[in-house]
Design a protein around this motif. Structure first.
Motif, PDB file in Angstrom:
ATOM      1  N   ILE A  67      45.283 -24.452-107.503  1.00 32.57           N
ATOM      2  CA  ILE A  67      46.416 -24.551-108.418  1.00 32.57           C
ATOM      3  C   ILE A  67      46.053 -25.513-109.544  1.00 32.57           C
ATOM      4  CG2 ILE A  67      48.811 -25.329-108.658  1.00 32.57           C
ATOM      5  CD1 ILE A  67      49.172 -24.601-105.678  1.00 32.57           C
ATOM      6  N   VAL A  68      46.284 -25.096-110.768  1.00 37.04           N
ATOM      7  CA  VAL A  68      46.119 -25.979-111.927  1.00 37.04           C
ATOM      8  C   VAL A  68      47.488 -26.091-112.577  1.00 37.04           C
ATOM      9  CG1 VAL A  68      44.959 -26.380-114.126  1.00 37.04           C
ATOM     10  CG2 VAL A  68      43.733 -25.225-112.250  1.00 37.04           C
ATOM     11  N   SER A  69      48.075 -27.275-112.503  1.00 39.43           N
ATOM     12  CA  SER A  69      49.462 -27.443-112.931  1.00 39.43           C
ATOM     13  C   SER A  69      49.594 -28.593-113.921  1.00 39.43           C
ATOM     14  CB  SER A  69      50.367 -27.714-111.722  1.00 39.43           C
ATOM     15  OG  SER A  69      50.101 -29.002-111.188  1.00 39.43           O
ATOM     16  N   LEU A  70      50.715 -28.611-114.609  1.00 45.28           N
ATOM     17  CA  LEU A  70      51.083 -29.718-115.483  1.00 45.28           C
ATOM     18  C   LEU A  70      52.573 -29.632-115.787  1.00 45.28           C
ATOM     19  CD1 LEU A  70      51.180 -27.657-117.925  1.00 45.28           C
ATOM     20  CD2 LEU A  70      49.072 -28.679-118.726  1.00 45.28           C
ATOM     21  N   ASP A  71      53.105 -30.709-116.368  1.00 50.05           N
ATOM     22  CA  ASP A  71      54.487 -30.729-116.849  1.00 50.05           C
ATOM     23  C   ASP A  71      54.479 -30.345-118.321  1.00 50.05           C
ATOM     24  OD1 ASP A  71      56.465 -32.043-114.771  1.00 50.05           O
ATOM     25  OD2 ASP A  71      54.628 -33.208-114.650  1.00 50.05           O
ATOM     26  N   GLU A  72      54.589 -29.087-118.613  1.00 54.76           N
ATOM     27  CA  GLU A  72      54.623 -28.631-120.001  1.00 54.76           C
ATOM     28  C   GLU A  72      55.967 -27.964-120.254  1.00 54.76           C
ATOM     29  OE1 GLU A  72      54.151 -28.502-123.580  1.00 54.76           O
ATOM     30  OE2 GLU A  72      52.322 -29.181-122.573  1.00 54.76           O
ATOM     31  N   GLU A  73      56.919 -28.775-120.714  1.00 54.74           N
ATOM     32  CA  GLU A  73      58.263 -28.273-120.962  1.00 54.74           C
ATOM     33  C   GLU A  73      58.443 -27.817-122.403  1.00 54.74           C
ATOM     34  OE1 GLU A  73      61.054 -31.292-119.815  1.00 54.74           O
ATOM     35  OE2 GLU A  73      60.061 -31.666-117.905  1.00 54.74           O
ATOM     36  N   GLY A 118      43.737 -21.733-118.431  1.00 56.24           N
ATOM     37  CA  GLY A 118      43.480 -21.649-117.000  1.00 56.24           C
ATOM     38  C   GLY A 118      44.558 -22.283-116.150  1.00 56.24           C
ATOM     39  N   VAL A 119      45.667 -22.696-116.769  1.00 56.26           N
ATOM     40  CA  VAL A 119      46.792 -23.265-116.014  1.00 56.26           C
ATOM     41  C   VAL A 119      47.489 -22.144-115.254  1.00 56.26           C
ATOM     42  CG1 VAL A 119      49.036 -24.405-116.215  1.00 56.26           C
ATOM     43  CG2 VAL A 119      47.114 -25.176-117.610  1.00 56.26           C
ATOM     44  N   THR A 120      47.817 -22.406-113.986  1.00 59.16           N
ATOM     45  CA  THR A 120      48.457 -21.378-113.162  1.00 59.16           C
ATOM     46  C   THR A 120      49.899 -21.699-112.787  1.00 59.16           C
ATOM     47  OG1 THR A 120      47.599 -22.403-111.129  1.00 59.16           O
ATOM     48  CG2 THR A 120      46.228 -20.712-112.177  1.00 59.16           C
ATOM     49  N   LEU A 121      50.284 -22.980-112.893  1.00 57.68           N
ATOM     50  CA  LEU A 121      51.637 -23.410-112.518  1.00 57.68           C
ATOM     51  C   LEU A 121      52.156 -24.387-113.558  1.00 57.68           C
ATOM     52  CD1 LEU A 121      54.070 -23.912-110.549  1.00 57.68           C
ATOM     53  CD2 LEU A 121      52.624 -25.621-109.406  1.00 57.68           C
TER      54      LEU A 121
END
Length: 486
Positions: A67-73, A118-121
């Motif tokens: 999983i590649v995640s971040l807080d991108e709102e 490549g972000v998945t979440l």
């Protein structure tokens, strides 16, 4: 594989870990090979699109589909836009426009950029109903204070993100919008009766679930009306009974960052991790500064809890199994489209002007003064304001500035004051009031939640401090000066 190794791997499968720098350290690559669920990216991990793509490729070589995640709102909370501000307006601006197709398009375009990296979440959208005007942690991250509006746009945002192949995450369950404190620092209280919680806070989560949201992130808040004396994240009554059984959510439950003081100040991160799994959380977001040996301590706490019988092994297996679903590609429902223009379009449509804009022509141009405020913990240090369009912009701290100092800077030139969440900062309100009395033709640009309206010639609301919000305001101001917008 030994029994101990199997247990370690199951524990690793519940961990969403941070790391320092723009390259993956050896301990992270080894951890991914040994079962870490994935990573959470922050500002310090992102230097450029090319660097992020290279980083993700490196992560993908260490393990299959981490999983590649971040807080991108979008809006104020941006990771990919942290160097110059987001190209997309935040939820407050989208809520003001109240165009569901725009909300869907903006989130689809944002997800397209994330998928290219490549972000998945994406740990978004925030679907909190912001009913506390002085809320220090939600504010412009919310679509608004009307439950039905927030619920409609929650579904549109989820649809937009997931249609481009990025898993969405509705947060902060069961609702952080009625708090007067920041859970990064303390354990806030939502003092609302159960009926109100169901009709107000929970409705956006219902619509997000109906829209097929892949995951839901918990809030570190206290709910005395439900009999809770601790954080909702650590409550089985909230995570399992309310979210799973009553609302019927079958996706992945993610804890908010466990290093936040609202959940771990008194018990520490390892104990918070065990309790979060006991409550029904599947994926543990550790935070920003939990690295290497600290992660090993968390894993050891989890495996020790299983061996002692405190945490059922079946609960850990269930969590790991659910998390595995997030490691499978999210289907792309509609062709990904790079519609960055939708962000500026939304910001322009959200912007409102109250009053009469004065003539801002002057040989030296107007004086733009921005009154700085401390950034929210969730936002971090992200550039904001009108500086890119008005290069001589001054940034002042209101608590250290007098009206005489502003007068000396302005002289006989037109004045534009830029504020952000002035309703939460008495020093800002006092200074703006004095300045507007001294300069009745002052234009005030509010880039936060526009609760407090000063007595000024013209008042511009942007409903957020993203770069596109600032550009929209600059365009309006430039209509009253000779120089063109760049």
């Amino acid at each position: 594989m030994s029994q101990d190794a199997t247990l370690d791997r199951l524990a690793n499968a519940t961990l969403l870990v941070p790391f320092p720098g723009t390259e993956a350290p050896r301990w992270l690559l080894d951890g991914l090979a040994e079962g870490f669920a994935g990573v959470c990216l922050f500002h310090n991990n992102i230097a450029s699109p090319e660097q992020v793509s290279s980083l993700v490729s490196h992560l993908n070589r260490a393990a299959e589909a981490p999983i590649v995640s971040l807080d991108e709102e979008g809006g104020d909370v941006t990771r990919i836009g942290h160097l110059q501000g987001s190209a997309y307006p935040g939820n407050a601006a989208l809520g003001v426009v109240d165009d569901l197709e725009l909300t869907r398009r903006v989130h689809h375009a944002l997800a397209t950029e994330l998928a290219d990296l490549g972000v998945t979440l994406d740990l978004a959208p925030s679907v909190d109903v912001n009913v506390a005007e002085d809320n220090p942690v939600i504010g412009t991250r919310s679509f608004g204070s009307d439950t039905d509006l927030v619920a409609r746009h929650a579904a549109a945002a989820v649809s937009g993100l997931q249609s481009a192949g990025v898993a969405a995450c509705a947060k902060h369950f069961p609702g952080h919008g009625a708090t007067h404190q920041d859970s990064h620092e303390v354990l806030p209280v939502v003092d609302a009766a159960p009926d109100l919680l169901h009709s107000r806070e929970l409705q956006p989560f219902r619509t997000a679930i109906d829209a097929g949201v892949a995951s839901i992130l918990t809030a570190h808040i206290q709910l005395p009306s439900l009999g809770l004396t601790g954080p909702a994240t650590l409550s089985r009554a909230v995570v399992t009974d309310l979210l799973r059984k009553q609302l019927g959510f079958t996706g992945v439950v993610i804890s908010d960052a466990l290093e936040m003081r609202g959940v771990s100040a008194d018990i520490g991160v390892p104990e918070a991790a065990v309790r979060a799994l006991e409550s029904g959380c599947d994926l543990l977001c550790l935070g920003r500064y939990i690295y290497d040996t600290d992660i090993a301590t968390v894993r050891e706490a989890i495996t020790t809890a299983v061996r002692s019988g405190r945490l059922p092994g079946e609960r850990l297996e269930e969590a790991a199994s659910r998390v595995a679903t997030l490691r499978s590609p999210t289907p792309t429902v509609t062709p990904p489209t790079h519609e960055r223009a939708s962000g500026l379009d939304g910001a322009r449509r959200a912007l409102t002007v109250e009053g009469d804009l004065p003539d801002l022509n002057h040989p030296e141009g107007p004086v733009v003064v921005e009154l700085d405020v401390p950034p929210m913990a969730a936002v971090g240090e992200v550039p904001w304001g009108l500086g890119p369009w008005f290069p001589e912009t001054r940034r002042l701290r209101p608590e250290h500035t007098t009206v005489d100092e502003v007068r000396a800077a302005v002289g006989d030139r037109p004045l534009v004051l830029v504020v952000r969440d002035a309703h939460r900062h008495e020093d800002t309100r006092n200074l703006v009031t004095e300045v507007c009395q001294a300069y009745p033709d002052t234009v005030v640009v509010d880039m936060g939640v526009p609760v407090w309206r000063p007595q000024c010639r013209a008042y511009i609301r942007t409903y957020g401090a993203a770069r596109v919000n600032a550009q929209g305001a600059a365009e309006v101001l430039r209509t009253r000066v000779a120089a063109p917008v760049h």
